[in-house]
Design a protein around this motif. Structure first.
Motif, mmCIF file in Angstrom:
data_model
loop_
_atom_site.group_PDB
_atom_site.id
_atom_site.type_symbol
_atom_site.label_atom_id
_atom_site.label_comp_id
_atom_site.label_asym_id
_atom_site.label_seq_id
_atom_site.Cartn_x
_atom_site.Cartn_y
_atom_site.Cartn_z
ATOM 1 N N GLN A 52 30.902 37.412 42.481
ATOM 2 C CA GLN A 52 31.236 38.423 41.479
ATOM 3 C C GLN A 52 31.316 39.817 42.102
ATOM 4 O O GLN A 52 32.170 40.628 41.710
ATOM 5 C CB GLN A 52 30.208 38.407 40.346
ATOM 6 N N THR A 59 38.786 44.519 42.678
ATOM 7 C CA THR A 59 39.395 45.095 41.480
ATOM 8 C C THR A 59 39.307 46.620 41.450
ATOM 9 O O THR A 59 40.303 47.304 41.185
ATOM 10 C CB THR A 59 38.714 44.526 40.215
ATOM 11 N N LEU A 147 42.625 40.941 35.649
ATOM 12 C CA LEU A 147 42.893 39.574 35.189
ATOM 13 C C LEU A 147 42.990 38.599 36.359
ATOM 14 O O LEU A 147 42.513 37.462 36.294
ATOM 15 C CB LEU A 147 44.180 39.554 34.368
ATOM 16 N N ARG A 148 43.570 39.049 37.456
ATOM 17 C CA ARG A 148 43.720 38.179 38.629
ATOM 18 C C ARG A 148 42.372 37.872 39.286
ATOM 19 O O ARG A 148 42.099 36.738 39.671
ATOM 20 C CB ARG A 148 44.656 38.851 39.635
ATOM 21 N N ASN A 149 41.530 38.885 39.417
ATOM 22 C CA ASN A 149 40.275 38.723 40.158
ATOM 23 C C ASN A 149 39.114 38.250 39.299
ATOM 24 O O ASN A 149 38.194 37.601 39.806
ATOM 25 C CB ASN A 149 39.873 40.056 40.809
ATOM 26 N N GLN A 150 39.149 38.585 37.980
ATOM 27 C CA GLN A 150 37.980 38.313 37.156
ATOM 28 C C GLN A 150 38.286 37.525 35.888
ATOM 29 O O GLN A 150 37.361 37.126 35.181
ATOM 30 C CB GLN A 150 37.304 39.643 36.786
ATOM 31 N N GLY A 151 39.555 37.321 35.609
ATOM 32 C CA GLY A 151 39.924 36.546 34.444
ATOM 33 C C GLY A 151 39.765 37.319 33.149
ATOM 34 O O GLY A 151 39.337 38.476 33.123
ATOM 35 N N PHE A 152 40.099 36.650 32.042
ATOM 36 C CA PHE A 152 40.049 37.299 30.736
ATOM 37 C C PHE A 152 38.614 37.678 30.368
ATOM 38 O O PHE A 152 38.362 38.739 29.795
ATOM 39 C CB PHE A 152 40.644 36.369 29.677
#
Length: 263
Positions: A52, A59, A147-152
Motif C-alpha cells: 500500500q 500515485t 484508479l490504476r494504482n489503488q482501485g476504486f
C-alpha cells in the motif's frame, strides 16, 4: 541509528522529505518499519504495509515535484512534529502551497512507524482549480493514477479526507486555545468531553487548570483541520509548539501538546 538523541530522531525522520525530493522510491520505502503506516491527509483511509505504501508513492509522490519548507521541528519523546509548507509542482503550470503539520511516530530502531500528514484537502483542491485549464489535465492524471494504482476502493478512501470537523471546529479550537492563553480554564473546560485526555510533552496532565497555567500567554499561529483532528502551531516563551485536538462531535476528547524535549 539509535534514537537516543534529538539529532538521531531528526536525521531518521528527515530521510522521508529528502527521499521524496529526489524521487527515491526504494529509499523512501526503506525508512518505514513493519508494517509501516502513512495517513496522508489525516481523515483519508491510511496506507499500511509495503504494497500500500508503494501504491501511495506511485500515485501521489512519483508524478509530482514536492519540496518541504520547514518552519519548525519539534522532537517530543519518539515523535517528530514538523511545521511545514508543502510546495507541490504538479506540472509546469500548476504549483501549489499547502500548509501542514507532519507527525513522524518513530520506532526504537530508527524507522518510521507512522507518518501522519495534517493538511486540508478542500482548500488544496480549490488552489488546483484556480489554475483553470491546466488543472483539468492534472486532475485527470491524478484520477487515472489513483484508479490504476489503488482501485476504486482506494479512491473512495482518499475521498474520506473531504469529511471531518472542518471550519467550525477550527473556530472552536481558536476560542479554546485563546482561553488557555488567557489563563481562563473555566471557559476552556466548556470545550472538553468529560473524559478528555490531556498530555503535555510526554506526561499526562490531570486537569485543564494546570494546562492553562502551562500555556499562559502562548500565541496561536496557523490552525489546520484534518479528519477529526485540529492541529495548531503555537509560540511560547520557550519556543514553538504544536497542539493536536481530537474531536468527537463538538467536544474535545484528546489534547496533546508537542513541545521540544529541550524546553
Amino acid at each position: 541509528m539509535a534514537l537516543s538523541t534529538k539529532q538521531g530522531l531528526l536525521t531518521a525522520s528527515g530521510g522521508s522529505p529528502a527521499a521524496v525530493a529526489r524521487h527515491d522510491k526504494g529509499g523512501w520505502l526503506a525508512l518505514f518499519g513493519q508494517p509501516g503506516l502513512v495517513n496522508d491527509p489525516v481523515g483519508s483511509a491510511p496506507h499500511r504495509g509495503v504494497d500500500q505504501l508503494s501504491a501511495f508513492y506511485d500515485t501521489f509522490i512519483a508524478p509530482n515535484d514536492i519540496r518541504f519548507e520547514v518552519h519548525h521541528d519539534i522532537v517530543c519523546g519518539h515523535d517528530v512534529v514538523r511545521d511545514v509548507t508543502l510546495e507541490i509542482g504538479m506540472s509546469e503550470a500548476v504549483r501549489l502551497r499547502v500548509p501542514a503539520h507532519l507527525r513522524y511516530a518513530m520506532t526504537a530502531d530508527a524507522r518510521i512507524d507512522g507518518l501522519y500528514a495534517h493538511w486540508e484537502l478542500l482548500p488544496m483542491v480549490g488552489q488546483l482549480l484556480a489554475n483553470g485549464v491546466p488543472a483539468a489535465g492534472v486532475g485527470a492524471r491524478l484520477s487515472g493514477a489513483m484508479l490504476r494504482n489503488q482501485g476504486f476502493g482506494g479512491a473512495l478512501g482518499f475521498a474520506r479526507g473531504f469529511a471531518g470537523v472542518g471550519s467550525r471546529a477550527k473556530r472552536r479550537s481558536e476560542d479554546f486555545l485563546g482561553a488557555l492563553s488567557a489563563g481562563n480554564h473555566v471557559d476552556a473546560s466548556a470545550h472538553l468531553a468529560p473524559s478528555c485526555s490531556l498530555r503535555f510533552g510526554g506526561a499526562a496532565v490531570p486537569e485543564i487548570a494546570e494546562m492553562a497555567v502551562r500555556m499562559r500567554d502562548w500565541k496561536v499561529g496557523k490552525v489546520i483541520a484534518a479528519g477529526n483532528v485540529v492541529s495548531a502551531t503555537m509560540e511560547s516563551a520557550g519556543g514553538p509548539a504544536v497542539v493536536m485536538l481530537e474531536y468527537r462531535r463538538r467536544a474535545i476528547v484528546s489534547m496533546v501538546v508537542f513541545i521540544d524535549d529541550d524546553n
